[in-house]
Write a protein that holds these residues in place. Structure first.
Motif, PDB file in Angstrom:
ATOM      1  N   SER A   1       0.734  -1.266   0.063  1.00  0.00           N
ATOM      2  CA  SER A   1      -0.449  -0.072  -0.214  1.00  0.00           C
ATOM      3  C   SER A   1       0.720   0.888  -0.317  1.00  0.00           C
ATOM      4  O   SER A   1       0.693   2.397   0.943  1.00  0.00           O
ATOM      5  CB  SER A   1      -1.315  -0.130   0.952  1.00  0.00           C
ATOM      6  OG  SER A   1      -0.514   0.114   2.382  1.00  0.00           O
ATOM      7  N   ARG A   2       1.747   1.563  -0.430  1.00  0.00           N
ATOM      8  CA  ARG A   2       2.463   2.330  -0.801  1.00  0.00           C
ATOM      9  C   ARG A   2       1.992   3.443  -1.811  1.00  0.00           C
ATOM     10  O   ARG A   2       1.053   2.964  -1.778  1.00  0.00           O
ATOM     11  CB  ARG A   2       4.479   2.097  -0.862  1.00  0.00           C
ATOM     12  CG  ARG A   2       4.458   1.626  -0.138  1.00  0.00           C
ATOM     13  CD  ARG A   2       6.133   1.187  -0.059  1.00  0.00           C
ATOM     14  NE  ARG A   2       6.899   2.027  -0.448  1.00  0.00           N
ATOM     15  CZ  ARG A   2       8.589   2.121  -0.769  1.00  0.00           C
ATOM     16  NH1 ARG A   2       9.086   0.942  -0.332  1.00  0.00           N
ATOM     17  NH2 ARG A   2       9.315   2.663  -1.468  1.00  0.00           N
TER      18      ARG A   2
ATOM     19  N   GLY B   1      -1.771   7.060  -1.051  1.00  0.00           N
ATOM     20  CA  GLY B   1      -0.338   5.673  -0.673  1.00  0.00           C
ATOM     21  C   GLY B   1       0.381   6.774   0.440  1.00  0.00           C
ATOM     22  O   GLY B   1       0.236   7.602   1.090  1.00  0.00           O
ATOM     23  N   ALA B   2       1.237   5.088   0.733  1.00  0.00           N
ATOM     24  CA  ALA B   2       2.319   5.475   1.477  1.00  0.00           C
ATOM     25  C   ALA B   2       4.053   6.037   0.960  1.00  0.00           C
ATOM     26  O   ALA B   2       4.137   5.183  -0.148  1.00  0.00           O
ATOM     27  CB  ALA B   2       3.180   5.323   3.031  1.00  0.00           C
TER      28      ALA B   2
ATOM     29  N   TYR C   1       0.971  10.542  12.909  1.00  0.00           N
ATOM     30  CA  TYR C   1       1.627   9.380  12.842  1.00  0.00           C
ATOM     31  C   TYR C   1       2.281   8.481  13.544  1.00  0.00           C
ATOM     32  O   TYR C   1       3.525   8.854  13.246  1.00  0.00           O
ATOM     33  CB  TYR C   1       0.933   9.413  10.861  1.00  0.00           C
ATOM     34  CG  TYR C   1       2.921   9.732  10.251  1.00  0.00           C
ATOM     35  CD1 TYR C   1       3.058  10.785  10.211  1.00  0.00           C
ATOM     36  CD2 TYR C   1       3.263   8.895  10.217  1.00  0.00           C
ATOM     37  CE1 TYR C   1       3.702  11.376   9.565  1.00  0.00           C
ATOM     38  CE2 TYR C   1       5.030   9.151   9.454  1.00  0.00           C
ATOM     39  CZ  TYR C   1       4.699  10.521   8.797  1.00  0.00           C
ATOM     40  OH  TYR C   1       6.266  10.887   8.549  1.00  0.00           O
TER      41      TYR C   1
ATOM     42  N   ASP D   1       1.631   7.979   5.160  1.00  0.00           N
ATOM     43  CA  ASP D   1       1.295   7.496   4.938  1.00  0.00           C
ATOM     44  C   ASP D   1       0.047   9.339   4.500  1.00  0.00           C
ATOM     45  O   ASP D   1      -1.478   9.195   4.147  1.00  0.00           O
ATOM     46  CB  ASP D   1      -0.265   6.790   5.158  1.00  0.00           C
ATOM     47  CG  ASP D   1      -0.704   7.261   6.849  1.00  0.00           C
ATOM     48  OD1 ASP D   1      -0.717   8.110   7.316  1.00  0.00           O
ATOM     49  OD2 ASP D   1      -0.873   5.996   7.611  1.00  0.00           O
TER      50      ASP D   1
END
Lengths: 73, 436
Positions: free
Chosen positions: B50-51, B82-83, B106, B117
């Motif tokens: 999940s980048r 995304g991150a 975060y 993120d």
């Protein structure tokens, strides 16, 4: 050291001599005129690729102007 | 009909202008009724874990004005979510970071690569280009482009000239481009190598660093590019190109959102500092390409680029495609790209306690580390159809990082972490091109 330039001149002459036998006559251009034989056959894809690799790697340029116009954080 | 097109396209094969929007040359090769050559595509780019996720539609239209004059406009839209790695190293305990806006923190779990993120962006880019002949053998092109993101604005202009020699068998070209960028980082641009304030998440935005220096709200940079090229027809079925390019960037080139960990000998972070990069960067690239028609049907295309800059980065790129026509109107095109770069002189995975006062610049951005990149792809598409041609390309991109920039005093302590996990991305491009 003095020999360098004659050698360089010989190299250039050889290269140019080689170039004179290169090429295509105007009536031999069918293949070179094909859209898929152009150096910019797919410019939109090339632009997308430049953007991706400019964002993920530290290099740009070569094919055209360096990828820019993007913060790419 | 084909003969006419080919005659008109004689110069197209060699007279490719270098630079930003060189495409107009072969619009004349396409047959059709309309004066517009419309080229559309959408790219979906997706990184694992999940980048970064990106969707990028493009529309480009080239208007044939007659007399080999072409007007090209292009519009690109980027949507990024995304991150993204924030530059800090993993730790044995959860880590909390201040978001760029100062108001959002975060937290990253123990032993995990710190990813920011809050990363989100939309970019709009537009360009206009005009290409026209100056003589039977010369072509001149002018382009303007602009790109806008919420924290970044770029405007640029370029000019290119190409001249044919020896019955269009040799083309020499030159181009110059100028770009001016304005960067407005969220929360202001932090002072390079200053300490990230701990727990700024109480809503108070940090205006000054520890030494009282103010954050600037806006930064700028300029980029000037020069390129010269030689394109040569080798035989009726093959051609080559050699380009040299120089890029001079001056101004703010730091990533205002990237951090470095300052660690003790146990490898655990003591504090975080903002990265800082030099204000100037000169890049030079040498590019060579060879293209050949095989079996009177397929197209083989290979290129190599060497790039070197004064940040200490040298890179090699090899790109190879083979377009195989498995039927009269359809092709399959495998693609292989290999990339390697050395690390920037100021790249550090982390800094050892006190080292931050001894260096002028430092960055932990993985894009500045020593890395290998590999792309494998396959494209399928239609060709030679007057109604329009479609294509679909699926690619896998992988980056592997070498262990560089590890402070020796903390090497033992840092060895328990996966400092630079590999990156894997999948890219899908769908394209459709037609006359209108």
């Amino acid at each position: 050291m003095k020999m360098r330039y004659p050698i360089a001149a010989l190299l250039v002459a050889t290269l140019l001599g080689g170039c004179s036998s290169w090429g295509a006559k105007p009536w031999q251009r069918g293949a070179l005129a094909r859209p898929d034989m152009q150096l910019d056959a797919d410019p939109v894809q090339a632009g997308l690729d430049d953007h991706i690799y400019f964002s993920k790697e530290a290099s740009s340029g070569g094919r055209g102007f360096g990828g820019g116009g993007c913060g790419c954080n | 009909m084909q003969l006419n097109d080919k005659r008109r396209a004689l110069s197209a094969a060699t007279l490719t202008l270098l630079g930003g929007a060189p495409a107009a040359g072969h619009a004349s090769v396409l047959d059709g009724n309309g004066n517009w050559d419309i080229d559309t595509a959408v790219l979906v780019y997706s990184e694992s874990d999940s980048r970064v996720q990106l969707v990028e539609p493009v529309i480009k239209g080239t208007l044939n004005l007659g007399g080999e004059r072409y007007l090209t406009t292009k519009l690109v839209l980027d949507t990024l979510t995304g991150a993204s790695p924030n530059g800090a190293t993993p730790a044995s305990h959860p880590q909390t970071f201040t978001g760029p806006s100062g108001g959002s923190n975060y937290t990253v779990a123990a032993f995990e690569t710190p990813l920011d993120d809050t990363f989100k962006d939309t970019r709009v880019q537009g360009s206009v280009d005009y290409l026209f002949p100056t003589s039977p053998n010369g072509k001149l092109g002018f382009g303007l482009n602009a790109s806008s993101e919420y924290d970044f604005l770029s405007v640029g202009a370029n000019a290119r000239y190409a001249h044919d020699f020896f019955q269009h068998n040799t083309t020499l070209s030159a181009g110059v481009s100028f770009e001016s960028d304005q960067i407005d980082p969220v929360g202001g641009a932090p002072v390079a190598l200053s300490i990230m304030p701990p727990n700024a998440g109480d809503g108070e935005q940090e205006e000054d660093d520890q030494e009282g220096r103010e954050r600037s709200s806006s930064e700028s940079k300029t980029v000037t590019d020069l390129i010269v090229g030689w394109t040569q027809v080798i035989s009726p079925r093959s051609l080559m190109q050699v380009n040299y390019s120089l890029s001079v960037a001056s101004g703010y080139q730091t990533d205002p959102y990237k951090l470095l960990s300052v660690v003790g000998s146990d490898g655990e972070p003591l504090r975080y500092i903002y990265e800082g990069r030099p204000d100037s960067r000169n890049k030079q690239a040498l590019y060579g390409r060879y293209k050949r028609l095989m079996f009177d049907r397929d197209v083989f295309d290979i290129s190599y680029r060497f790039m070197t800059d004064d940040w200490g980065i040298d890179s090699h790129t090899v790109d190879l495609t083979y377009r195989w026509y498995f039927s009269q109107n359809h092709y399959l095109e495998p693609h292989l790209r290999w990339y390697n770069q050395t690390a920037a002189d100021f790249y550090h995975v982390a800094l050892y306690d006190g080292q931050e006062t001894q260096v002028d610049y430092a960055s932990a951005d993985p894009r500045l580390s020593e890395l290998d990149g590999m792309t494998l792809g396959l494209k399928v598409g239609s060709a030679w159809r007057n109604s329009g041609n479609w294509s679909a390309r699926l690619e896998l991109y992988q980056q592997q990082y070498q262990d560089t920039g590890i402070p020796p005093e903390a090497a033992q302590g840092l060895s328990k972490f996966d400092l630079q996990p590999d990156l894997t991305a999948v890219m899908l491009t769908l394209g459709y091109r037609f006359k209108w």
